[in-house]
Design an enzyme around this catalytic site. Sequence first.
Site, PDB file in Angstrom:
ATOM      1  N   GLY A 230      -1.450  -5.564   8.737  1.00  0.00           N
ATOM      2  CA  GLY A 230      -2.699  -5.638   7.965  1.00  0.00           C
ATOM      3  C   GLY A 230      -2.559  -6.590   6.789  1.00  0.00           C
ATOM      4  N   MET A 231      -1.436  -6.506   6.106  1.00  0.00           N
ATOM      5  CA  MET A 231      -1.196  -7.385   4.957  1.00  0.00           C
ATOM      6  C   MET A 231      -1.232  -8.847   5.392  1.00  0.00           C
ATOM      7  SD  MET A 231      -0.876  -5.724   2.170  1.00  0.00           S
ATOM      8  CE  MET A 231      -0.175  -4.373   1.220  1.00  0.00           C
TER       9      MET A 231
ATOM     10  N   ARG B  64       9.650 -32.326  12.286  1.00  0.00           N
ATOM     11  CA  ARG B  64       8.546 -32.133  13.233  1.00  0.00           C
ATOM     12  C   ARG B  64       7.600 -31.011  12.794  1.00  0.00           C
ATOM     13  NH1 ARG B  64      12.922 -29.345  14.954  1.00  0.00           N
ATOM     14  NH2 ARG B  64      12.662 -27.387  16.103  1.00  0.00           N
ATOM     15  N   HIS B  65       8.086 -30.119  11.946  1.00  0.00           N
ATOM     16  CA  HIS B  65       7.234 -29.004  11.519  1.00  0.00           C
ATOM     17  C   HIS B  65       6.148 -29.438  10.540  1.00  0.00           C
ATOM     18  CE1 HIS B  65       9.922 -26.475  13.736  1.00  0.00           C
ATOM     19  NE2 HIS B  65      10.952 -26.939  13.039  1.00  0.00           N
TER      20      HIS B  65
ATOM     21  N   ASP C 277       0.877  -1.168   0.000  1.00  0.00           N
ATOM     22  CA  ASP C 277       0.000   0.000   0.000  1.00  0.00           C
ATOM     23  C   ASP C 277       0.917   1.221   0.000  1.00  0.00           C
ATOM     24  OD1 ASP C 277       0.907   0.349   2.617  1.00  0.00           O
ATOM     25  OD2 ASP C 277      -1.080   0.279   3.544  1.00  0.00           O
ATOM     26  N   HIS C 278       0.344   2.401   0.264  1.00  0.00           N
ATOM     27  CA  HIS C 278       1.148   3.631   0.257  1.00  0.00           C
ATOM     28  C   HIS C 278       2.242   3.599   1.322  1.00  0.00           C
ATOM     29  CE1 HIS C 278      -2.327   3.936   2.877  1.00  0.00           C
ATOM     30  NE2 HIS C 278      -1.691   4.845   3.604  1.00  0.00           N
TER      31      HIS C 278
ATOM     32  N   HIS D 294      10.898 -22.853  10.056  1.00  0.00           N
ATOM     33  CA  HIS D 294       9.893 -23.526  10.887  1.00  0.00           C
ATOM     34  C   HIS D 294       8.483 -23.449  10.310  1.00  0.00           C
ATOM     35  CE1 HIS D 294      12.285 -23.640  14.941  1.00  0.00           C
ATOM     36  NE2 HIS D 294      13.000 -24.058  13.906  1.00  0.00           N
TER      37      HIS D 294
ATOM     38  N   CYS E  82       3.141  -3.023   4.028  1.00  0.00           N
ATOM     39  CA  CYS E  82       2.267  -1.902   4.388  1.00  0.00           C
ATOM     40  C   CYS E  82       3.011  -1.115   5.463  1.00  0.00           C
ATOM     41  CB  CYS E  82       0.882  -2.376   4.833  1.00  0.00           C
ATOM     42  SG  CYS E  82       0.845  -3.478   6.263  1.00  0.00           S
ATOM     43  N   GLY E  83       2.317  -0.332   6.263  1.00  0.00           N
ATOM     44  CA  GLY E  83       3.020   0.459   7.269  1.00  0.00           C
ATOM     45  C   GLY E  83       3.730  -0.427   8.284  1.00  0.00           C
ATOM     46  N   THR E  84       3.026  -1.456   8.743  1.00  0.00           N
ATOM     47  CA  THR E  84       3.586  -2.340   9.771  1.00  0.00           C
ATOM     48  C   THR E  84       3.795  -3.770   9.294  1.00  0.00           C
ATOM     49  OG1 THR E  84       1.354  -2.935  10.469  1.00  0.00           O
ATOM     50  CG2 THR E  84       2.386  -1.076  11.622  1.00  0.00           C
ATOM     51  N   GLY E  85       3.156  -4.139   8.217  1.00  0.00           N
ATOM     52  CA  GLY E  85       3.142  -5.540   7.755  1.00  0.00           C
ATOM     53  C   GLY E  85       1.960  -6.307   8.340  1.00  0.00           C
TER      54      GLY E  85
HETATM   55  C1  RB5 Z   1      -1.996   2.726   6.555  1.00  0.00           C
HETATM   56  O1  RB5 Z   1      -1.964   3.958   7.213  1.00  0.00           O
HETATM   57  C2  RB5 Z   1      -1.667   1.617   7.537  1.00  0.00           C
HETATM   58  O2  RB5 Z   1      -2.732   1.389   8.377  1.00  0.00           O
HETATM   59  C3  RB5 Z   1      -1.299   0.363   6.781  1.00  0.00           C
HETATM   60  O3  RB5 Z   1      -0.216   0.615   5.960  1.00  0.00           O
HETATM   61  C4  RB5 Z   1      -0.873  -0.844   7.608  1.00  0.00           C
HETATM   62  O4  RB5 Z   1       0.119  -0.513   8.518  1.00  0.00           O
HETATM   63  C5  RB5 Z   1      -1.933  -1.659   8.193  1.00  0.00           C
HETATM   64  O5  RB5 Z   1      -1.676  -2.712   8.819  1.00  0.00           O
END
Ligand code: RB5
Length: 149
Positions: A70-71, A132-133, A8-9, A98, A65-68
């Site tokens: 949501g994806m 085992r995995h 995303d952005h 693993h 994404c911003g944190t990974g």
């Molecule tokens: C977008 O602002 C942010 O919410 C998205 O990139 C992501 O971090 C969601 O998990």
Amino acid sequence: MKIVIASDHGGFALKQALIEFLKTQNLQASDLGTNNDDSVDYPDFAILVAKKVSQGHADAGILICGTGIGMSIVANKFRGVRAAVVMDAYTAQMAKEHNNANVICLGGRIVDGKKAIELVRLWLKSSYEAGRHNQRLGKIAAVEKENFK
Ligand code: RB5
């Protein structure tokens, strides 16, 4: 190896850096967007990558994404997708060894380009340990069978 990548952005700049890195490794990644840093909804892009991996049209996926987070939430809704948020060398390596993660999710606001390249490189070069995995991944597959259409 067929790799698909999307962001995303919040992950756009990192996606571009990773595509350039993959080229230097002679790995072609299909870029499924987004194409600039205008605000978009991360599920739309996670779906594109997860579908390709789930349907066997790609071997591996990279989502940013911003944190990974949501994806990864979206990608893990797809049968056969094992998406892992990785933030450091240990989680990148373990995700493959693993969990046999076929999608990794990175945070564009968490890791810089240099770090992200290191994490992708580690994940790609690591091997699934099986043993085992297998039993554990089998249990994940059973959950999918029971709960997914
Ligand atoms: C977008 O602002 C942010 O919410 C998205 O990139 C992501 O971090 C969601 O998990």
